[in-house]
Design a protein around this motif. Sequence first.
Motif, PDB file in Angstrom:
ATOM      1  N   LYS A  15      10.279  33.151  75.686  1.00  0.00           N
ATOM      2  CA  LYS A  15       8.950  33.150  75.096  1.00  0.00           C
ATOM      3  C   LYS A  15       8.908  32.465  73.737  1.00  0.00           C
ATOM      4  O   LYS A  15       7.857  32.259  73.176  1.00  0.00           O
ATOM      5  N   GLN A  19       7.958  28.706  76.704  1.00  0.00           N
ATOM      6  CA  GLN A  19       7.609  29.487  77.894  1.00  0.00           C
ATOM      7  C   GLN A  19       8.297  28.983  79.157  1.00  0.00           C
ATOM      8  O   GLN A  19       7.685  28.734  80.178  1.00  0.00           O
ATOM      9  N   MET A  36       6.277  28.354  82.522  1.00  0.00           N
ATOM     10  CA  MET A  36       5.123  29.242  82.648  1.00  0.00           C
ATOM     11  C   MET A  36       3.861  28.406  82.505  1.00  0.00           C
ATOM     12  O   MET A  36       3.734  27.619  81.576  1.00  0.00           O
ATOM     13  N   TRP A  39      -2.039  28.903  80.946  1.00  0.00           N
ATOM     14  CA  TRP A  39      -2.544  29.258  79.629  1.00  0.00           C
ATOM     15  C   TRP A  39      -4.072  29.206  79.570  1.00  0.00           C
ATOM     16  O   TRP A  39      -4.705  30.081  78.996  1.00  0.00           O
ATOM     17  N   ILE A  42      -5.336  32.359  81.151  1.00  0.00           N
ATOM     18  CA  ILE A  42      -4.972  33.540  80.361  1.00  0.00           C
ATOM     19  C   ILE A  42      -5.809  33.633  79.095  1.00  0.00           C
ATOM     20  O   ILE A  42      -6.353  34.686  78.777  1.00  0.00           O
ATOM     21  N   GLN A  43      -5.947  32.540  78.355  1.00  0.00           N
ATOM     22  CA  GLN A  43      -6.709  32.625  77.105  1.00  0.00           C
ATOM     23  C   GLN A  43      -8.161  32.998  77.366  1.00  0.00           C
ATOM     24  O   GLN A  43      -8.782  33.701  76.574  1.00  0.00           O
ATOM     25  N   GLN A  66       0.753  36.561  77.970  1.00  0.00           N
ATOM     26  CA  GLN A  66       1.493  35.524  78.675  1.00  0.00           C
ATOM     27  C   GLN A  66       2.989  35.862  78.685  1.00  0.00           C
ATOM     28  O   GLN A  66       3.656  35.706  79.704  1.00  0.00           O
TER      29      GLN A  66
END
Length: 85
Positions: A15, A19, A36, A39, A42-43, A66
Amino acid sequence: MQIKDLINGKVTYDKFDGQYFWINEPKGGSQMLAEMRGWGHIQNMFVTKKKGEHGVFDMEAAAKFQDEVGDWIAEAINEKLERER
């Protein structure tokens, strides 16, 4: 060829450096497995209020989430590999 031939060590989620998911190989060293993604989605789960047509995001909460998802995925991969051993 089997998946365990590729993932021959513990998978970790980094992390702090982009990511990425890493395979930590038993003899040392590591290989990148995956990155990963998601984003944008997720945001948008962490919109704190609307400002015009654009949302205002709680970026700290989104980044923390995340990381939680990344850790969860790495743990799931490791558990599956362990079950198959």
